[in-house]
Structure formats: structure tokens, C-alpha cells
Design an enzyme around this catalytic site. Sequence first.
Site, PDB file in Angstrom:
ATOM      1  N   GLY A  27       0.786  -1.225   0.000  1.00  0.00           N
ATOM      2  CA  GLY A  27       0.000   0.000   0.000  1.00  0.00           C
ATOM      3  C   GLY A  27       0.814   1.270   0.000  1.00  0.00           C
ATOM      4  O   GLY A  27       2.033   1.268   0.165  1.00  0.00           O
ATOM      5  N   GLN A  47       4.391   9.090  -0.056  1.00  0.00           N
ATOM      6  CA  GLN A  47       4.643   9.858  -1.279  1.00  0.00           C
ATOM      7  C   GLN A  47       5.222  11.242  -1.024  1.00  0.00           C
ATOM      8  O   GLN A  47       6.015  11.748  -1.816  1.00  0.00           O
ATOM      9  CB  GLN A  47       3.341   9.957  -2.075  1.00  0.00           C
ATOM     10  CG  GLN A  47       2.880   8.601  -2.600  1.00  0.00           C
ATOM     11  CD  GLN A  47       1.451   8.607  -3.108  1.00  0.00           C
ATOM     12  OE1 GLN A  47       0.606   9.394  -2.668  1.00  0.00           O
ATOM     13  NE2 GLN A  47       1.157   7.717  -4.033  1.00  0.00           N
ATOM     14  N   ARG A 100     -11.666  19.898  -0.758  1.00  0.00           N
ATOM     15  CA  ARG A 100     -13.008  19.777  -1.347  1.00  0.00           C
ATOM     16  C   ARG A 100     -13.228  18.324  -1.728  1.00  0.00           C
ATOM     17  O   ARG A 100     -12.396  17.728  -2.414  1.00  0.00           O
ATOM     18  CB  ARG A 100     -13.132  20.671  -2.589  1.00  0.00           C
ATOM     19  CG  ARG A 100     -14.387  20.395  -3.395  1.00  0.00           C
ATOM     20  CD  ARG A 100     -14.463  21.162  -4.694  1.00  0.00           C
ATOM     21  NE  ARG A 100     -15.485  20.563  -5.550  1.00  0.00           N
ATOM     22  CZ  ARG A 100     -15.258  19.674  -6.504  1.00  0.00           C
ATOM     23  NH1 ARG A 100     -14.016  19.298  -6.774  1.00  0.00           N
ATOM     24  NH2 ARG A 100     -16.249  19.166  -7.204  1.00  0.00           N
ATOM     25  N   ALA A 101     -14.344  17.743  -1.289  1.00  0.00           N
ATOM     26  CA  ALA A 101     -14.632  16.344  -1.579  1.00  0.00           C
ATOM     27  C   ALA A 101     -15.066  16.210  -3.035  1.00  0.00           C
ATOM     28  O   ALA A 101     -16.052  16.824  -3.458  1.00  0.00           O
ATOM     29  CB  ALA A 101     -15.740  15.832  -0.655  1.00  0.00           C
ATOM     30  N   GLU A 105      -6.406  20.955  -1.802  1.00  0.00           N
ATOM     31  CA  GLU A 105      -6.715  19.940  -2.803  1.00  0.00           C
ATOM     32  C   GLU A 105      -8.137  20.024  -3.346  1.00  0.00           C
ATOM     33  O   GLU A 105      -9.086  20.262  -2.591  1.00  0.00           O
ATOM     34  CB  GLU A 105      -6.508  18.544  -2.201  1.00  0.00           C
ATOM     35  CG  GLU A 105      -5.071  18.318  -1.762  1.00  0.00           C
ATOM     36  CD  GLU A 105      -4.798  16.867  -1.430  1.00  0.00           C
ATOM     37  OE1 GLU A 105      -3.964  16.263  -2.122  1.00  0.00           O
ATOM     38  OE2 GLU A 105      -5.433  16.352  -0.491  1.00  0.00           O
ATOM     39  N   HIS A 106      -8.250  19.810  -4.670  1.00  0.00           N
ATOM     40  CA  HIS A 106      -9.493  19.486  -5.387  1.00  0.00           C
ATOM     41  C   HIS A 106     -10.446  20.670  -5.592  1.00  0.00           C
ATOM     42  O   HIS A 106     -11.625  20.448  -5.894  1.00  0.00           O
ATOM     43  CB  HIS A 106     -10.249  18.351  -4.687  1.00  0.00           C
ATOM     44  CG  HIS A 106      -9.418  17.143  -4.444  1.00  0.00           C
ATOM     45  ND1 HIS A 106      -8.801  16.453  -5.463  1.00  0.00           N
ATOM     46  CD2 HIS A 106      -9.072  16.497  -3.296  1.00  0.00           C
ATOM     47  CE1 HIS A 106      -8.122  15.437  -4.944  1.00  0.00           C
ATOM     48  NE2 HIS A 106      -8.263  15.447  -3.637  1.00  0.00           N
ATOM     49  N   GLU A 130      -3.543  18.146  -4.933  1.00  0.00           N
ATOM     50  CA  GLU A 130      -4.143  17.374  -6.007  1.00  0.00           C
ATOM     51  C   GLU A 130      -5.200  18.253  -6.667  1.00  0.00           C
ATOM     52  O   GLU A 130      -5.991  18.906  -5.983  1.00  0.00           O
ATOM     53  CB  GLU A 130      -4.791  16.082  -5.494  1.00  0.00           C
ATOM     54  CG  GLU A 130      -3.798  14.978  -5.210  1.00  0.00           C
ATOM     55  CD  GLU A 130      -4.478  13.656  -4.874  1.00  0.00           C
ATOM     56  OE1 GLU A 130      -5.726  13.614  -4.823  1.00  0.00           O
ATOM     57  OE2 GLU A 130      -3.774  12.669  -4.679  1.00  0.00           O
ATOM     58  N   TYR A 168     -10.396  15.924  -9.270  1.00  0.00           N
ATOM     59  CA  TYR A 168     -10.549  14.712 -10.065  1.00  0.00           C
ATOM     60  C   TYR A 168     -11.711  14.821 -11.052  1.00  0.00           C
ATOM     61  O   TYR A 168     -11.675  14.238 -12.134  1.00  0.00           O
ATOM     62  CB  TYR A 168     -10.855  13.511  -9.155  1.00  0.00           C
ATOM     63  CG  TYR A 168      -9.718  12.969  -8.328  1.00  0.00           C
ATOM     64  CD1 TYR A 168      -8.507  13.645  -8.194  1.00  0.00           C
ATOM     65  CD2 TYR A 168      -9.862  11.761  -7.660  1.00  0.00           C
ATOM     66  CE1 TYR A 168      -7.483  13.140  -7.413  1.00  0.00           C
ATOM     67  CE2 TYR A 168      -8.841  11.235  -6.877  1.00  0.00           C
ATOM     68  CZ  TYR A 168      -7.656  11.931  -6.755  1.00  0.00           C
ATOM     69  OH  TYR A 168      -6.641  11.408  -5.990  1.00  0.00           O
TER      70      TYR A 168
END
Length: 877
Positions: free
Chosen positions: A463, A485, A717-718, A753-754, A775, A778
Site C-alpha cells: 500500500g 509519497q 473539497r470532496a 486539494e481538489h 491534487e 478529479y
Amino acid sequence: MTSRATSVRPRPRRAVRHLLVGLTVALVAALTPTGATTPAQAAPTLLSQGRPATASSSENAGTPASAAVDGNTGTRWASTFSDPQWLQVDLGARATISQVNLLWEGAYGRAFQLQTSDDGATWTTIYSTTTGTGGTQNLTVTGAGRYVRMNGTARGTGYGYSLWEFQVYGETGGTTPTCGSTNVAQGSPATASSSQDAGLAASAAVDGNPGTRWASAASDPQWLRVDLGSTRTICRVVLTWEAAYARAFQLQTSADGATWTTIYSTTTATGGTQSLTVTGSGRYLRVYGTARGTAYGYSLWELAVNTTGGTSEPPVGTTDPYNPNLGPNTFVFDPSTPTSTIQSRLNTLFTQQETNQFGPQRYAVLFKPGTYTADVNLGFFTQVAGLGMSPDDVNLNGHVRTEAFWMGGNATQNFWRAAENLSVTLPAGQTVERWAVSQAAPYRRMHLRGAQNQIQLWNGGDGWSSGGLLADTRIDGLVVSGSQQQWYSRNSEFGNGWTGSVWNMVFQGVNGAPAPSFPNPSHTVIPQTPQVREKPFLYVDGTGEYRVFVPALRTNSTGTSWYNKTPAGSSISLSQFFVVQPGTSAATINAALAQGRHLLFTPGVHHVTEPIQVNRADTVVLGLGLATIQADNGAVGMRVADVDGVKVAGIMFEAGTTNSPVLMEVGPSGSSASHATNPTSLHDVFFRIGGPHVGKATNTLTVNSDNVIGDHMWLWRADHAASGVPTGWTLNTADTGLTVNGDNVTMYGLFVEHYQKYQTIWNGNGGRTYFYQNELPYDVPNQAAWMNGSTRGYAAYKVADSVTSHQAFGLGSYSYFNVNPAVVEERSFEVPTNPNVRFTNMVTVSLGGVGTINRVINNAGGTANAANQTVYLTTYP
């Protein structure tokens, strides 16, 4: 098409349209058992019937406002087909309101407020909903005023708003509030267009000292503004001018510090002391001078503001510092607690929280000084912490760990948990402690004992894990990052060093850090931390008193603040804190702050419908168990004034279902005071847009004040949450994560992120970021939905063209456009080309080759895509 004005819309048949209040009372009386008694009390009176009513609009002449207060349930008011709309009734005199009945026709309000007013201009909300279902609503309320209004903001149908009857019940005889004598401006944050010199600052006009003054530059126009902390009804303003007065000026109010309403104006003022009776409301009041009375600037000894509405505040209880109520979800253990009791509680919490990523449960497990045997396996939204002054005051023989077995060894969703202020001695024969985490999981002020031991930042064999923090921590042995990472380590000590890297490992002020070698291995090493304050923490002193220690600022520091040294800082008794339990209103919290209290939030979700307003310098706001403040009904969660030394720590902010303009604001727009010697600092402050429910916020965190320090923050942000959790490009909407407008702001360990536009926007000069993880969203549906003018996508980190100085070290930005892999981001970092704007050690990654990042920074750096998934760049320019 047939006009609505000349057509009749079918209405549903109703066997019984309404039960009249009089019939209901009679039935209750008839059903009361013989001999039963009820307390004697005055029945509320129907005050609205037959009173003058007005509305924002009427659908046609047959549906006027008056039809909703005529007592006839066969006539109705109906508005035009748009939002917002309102219906207002004048009760003729001030009244205390106890109930409002809304008898909706088929066209109802899904979202609306009930509001009261003394003048028909300034309104107070006494009821609010975004989930109205129509029908008959009998609402118990508490409020007072001459005017009562239904203010509709979202219709439940395609038609307008329509009420058969609008019934207001209460008691008359109330009086219009008198103008109070309290000067609400005194001690409040003040700013000005200019100051003649440092000794004549804006704050001198609101300090209550008639011997100090504000003076402006000798030009027109000039202004002085005071932030009252919340919307106030202003009835009087007193200006005490020095000899340099204003001949022409306005008094203005504003809700946001940007749009102003004039409530007084003159062009013939003569200076001296002016006591001006005014009518207006706002959070901000401004004296706006347009013509000076002398050749000098404008100069005020004092600006006083009086308000109506009384001076009473919600009751704020005292806190017993020896036996505080830390809420039902805080568990405090001492060395006399049986080991089996402790372990049973820990096991129960882990079983509940191991996969409880989006539940409302929050927990804190606290250990008083002493030695324990325990295996602490942390799940979501659980904090474990010691209550000693030093981590070594509490020693756990066992483990404090986070595993990823629930996801088959993949730790990339191990968020929202914390270990703090403890030492750990591993069991005999064991040498591995596992802290397999990603974002928002600090390992802070910890001590892992034993030079033979190692801490693993991944699952130890399978993992991935994706980002975390070690701060103010001593590891006697080795740190092994494995498949981790990216990672940020600050002001820590590694006895046997560090091994491993993937994309972006940053070490700052770390004794035992590896040698700098970016990008192979990807180690960015910064020898010192220029200025930092460690996170405040709760502890118990030798007498058993609970206190909060506030570490002092450190400059050019290395290593921990505590190991083999005495921590510098100050200590505050918990008696000076208001302990906030879930369900406490923002009004009560703000009353506690106004009384000079600090805040300790107990574990849970704390809902607010107005901002928590932190106005006092050096205020501490500390959360236990990742306490969460949810901004409901479009509110701002917290506003911090432009003052020195506020500390906000261990708090998560969450968006509600109604869009908020911002979740947290540090300093109002236009803040300009220097806080170089005592900056505001944010520690382990996290933000979430969506996840457990649909969430919306245009901006997430806006920093307007200068010199603010961010110490580990994740703004998220989801966009790809767990199955069954609502997410989506048009559901969880959020433009920007972090906006920095202040100068000399520093971020240590920043994760954003996002978001759907720029992830981070930096407009202030002198900014510094040490470690950045990003990130991109997506869920971009297609390129057309994600264009910044003619540019493909938005940068992950945008430094404004006007900025002349900025530094950033160790930055990573990643794409995973799984909804549409054809989407391209033009560049991840967008900055002005200037020798004083310097970026060091950057990486962009196309995760799994899904999506493209065309350039690293501006037009420099290679393309990250399926063919070349990882791109490094060491310097720019």
C-alpha cells in the site's frame, strides 16, 4: 402561451383546509380530564389580523398582501415567480412575538426566514429554514419588534410564494429599545486610510484614552473604520475632534467592509465634540472625511459608537479548572485507572472509528502524567494526547499507531486523527511503530523512545500513504518513509536519521535530517525555521489544575522546543476559558469572547449560523478531538480581527449545504497593521467542503492580516468520497482553497486539494511556503468546464502579478482527471517572473498517467502525462 394573470392554476382539493386556532383551543379544553389544572398564563394574542401588510410583489390584483392578514382562509397573497420575495405586516406597536403560523397554499417557501424590526429597515432573523415543506407551519419563536416579515429566498415550486394566512401571535406593550450608553467601538479593531505617523495610529481613536489620537495624512479624502465584530443597530456616534477636524464628512455603515451606506452627512461641521443621533446598522462603521477644516489632516481623540437592542448577553458559565466538563466524548485517564478499563475504551473507540470517515463522532483520549500500558490504535476523528508539560511526563508502554488494514494496506485515506504530547516505549522484542497516514494526521510533540526502534510512515510492506506531519517531535531511532509519497518534518530530532523518499520530502529545522539531494532522492532540507510558534496544548499542573500552555515564538530555530530544555511560553488557567459544548450558539460563544474568555471546543460537531468573532488580541481557540465548526445557512464559520497574537488550534471547519462566502477569515478586508512581533497563528486547522453531505463555499480560508503563520493545514473539497456520500462537480462547489491578501504571511506544511478554480491565490508580498501538497480536482467533466479564459485549467498555486517578493520550497501538484482523462492543466504554478519571487524544488505528477499537467511553472518544466508521469524542476527563475 396563456398568461398566468388571466389563467387559473388548479389547486389541490383539501377535505379540511385548516383547523382554526379557536377550535383547537376548544378541543384541548374539552379533552382535559376533570380536575386537571394547567398553569395560569396569558394566552398569546393574534396581532397581525387586519393590520397593514406590504409585499415585495403580488402575482396580480386578486392576490394582494392584505389577503394574508384578513382572517379569511379562502383568500391569499401570491408573489411573482422569482427569488427573493417577502411579505411584511406592521403590528402598529412593538410587541413580543411568541408564535408565527404560516398557512401555505400549494406554492410554498422551501427556504425562508422570519424576521422582526423596529423600524422596517433593520431586520433580525428569529427563525430560518432551508427545508420547508409547505402546508401549515405553526412556529414557536422568540423575538420582538413592530414589524414582522416572511423573507423567502428559495421557492418550493415553479410558481411564486403563496400564503392563505400569515398569523403573528404575541403580547403588545413592549417599548422601542433605548439608545445604550456602552461604547461598543472601544477596544475594537480599527483601521484607517492613512496615519500621520506610527504614534497616531487608528487604534488610538478607540482606546478609551482621551489623551491619544488618530491623525491622517494632510490630504482628502481620508477615513477611519471600526469593526464592531457583528452587525449592530447604531443609534448614536460621538466624535471628539482634535483641532484638525473635518468640515465635510459622512458616517457610513457596512456589512462586509466593502459596500457602504451613508447614515449621516454634513458639509458644515465645526469640530469639537459632536454627538450625532443616527439610524443604521452594520458590522463596520466608517468616518469618511471629504474636506478638512484645516491645512492639517483629520484628527480624532475618540470615536464612540452606541447601539440599541440592550446590553444583555447570553449567560456564560464559569469553568472549574480542577474538574472541567470536557464533554461526553473526552476520556481522561490517570495512572490509577485499571489497564483493562483503558484498553477496553480504546478498543471500543477504534472499532467504531476505524472506517468512520464521514460520521459526526469525535473523540479525545487524554492521559494525566504517569506511566501506562496501552495499545492505542487510532481511527478517524480520534485524538490521543498527554496532559503533561513535557511529552516525557506521560509514557505509554505499548503503541500509539495508525494502520491501514481497513483499506487492504492502502493508507491514502487515513485522515483526521492526531497523536500529541506523549512518549512511547515499545513492548519488549518489538522495534516498529507504524504511523501510516495521509493528510490531517499530525504526529506532534511526541517522543518515540529507544535508539533501536523505527517509526514507519506507511503500512510496512504494502500500500501507499500520501502526506503527513512530524513536528516538535523526537524519534530516538530511525524514520522509515517507505512508500510515503510526500512528507513534511519540522523542528524535530531523528536520533538515527531518515531513510526513503518518493516525490517530495521536506525537512526544516530537523536535527538528523538527510542531506539535501532533490530530486534523487527527493529531499529538500532547510536548516532553520525562520519564525514559528508551536501549537498550544492542554495540560495538568502539579496541583491538579487544568491549564493551557502557549509556546513562545522561536526565531531561526532547530530541533524541538522541549527535549533537554525548558519550553518558553505562557500558561493560562482553564478558568479563563469558556468550554464550548455541541449545541452552544454562536451568540453565546461570542458573548464569552466579549467577556475576555478564551475558547476550548469539546469533541463534536458545533453548528453555527453566524460567525464566531474573535476580536481580542492573544485569544486562544483550542479544539479537542478534532472538534468541528460547521457553517450552516450560508454563514461564515469564524472571523478573526486584525489584532496581535490570536491562536487557533485543533479545529476543523466544515461547509454546510447552503453556500458560504468563506469558512474562515483572518483579518477583515483591507487589514494593514503589522503583527511582526506577535503574529496570529493557525495550528492543525483543517477545512472540508462536502463529504458527509453536500457542502458549498466560494472561498475556504482568506488571510487578510499581515504576518500570519500557518502551521499544518489541509483544505479539502470532496470530489471522490466513499460510496453513498454525495459528491460531484455541481454538488460540492468551491472555487478556491486559500487566499492570502496579507503581507509577510508564512505557511508551514500546506495541503490544498481538489478546488474548482485556483487552489491557492497569493496576493500579499513577502509570503513564504515551506512544503506544499496539491491534487487538482478529479471530477472535471470536460475541458470546456475548466477554462481560465483561454488558459486550460487553473494553477494549483497562483502568485499575483503585482507581487514583488515570494519564496516557496518543496512543492508538489498532481493530476488524476479520472472523469475525463483528456483534461489538461496548462501549468501547476503561475508566478510573476521576478528575481525576488523564487520557487525551489517542484514536482508534478500525472497519477497513473490519468490527465496531463503541461508545464510545471509558467512555461518552464516538462509535461506530466501517461508517457512521462513525474516531472521535477529544481529552481525558478
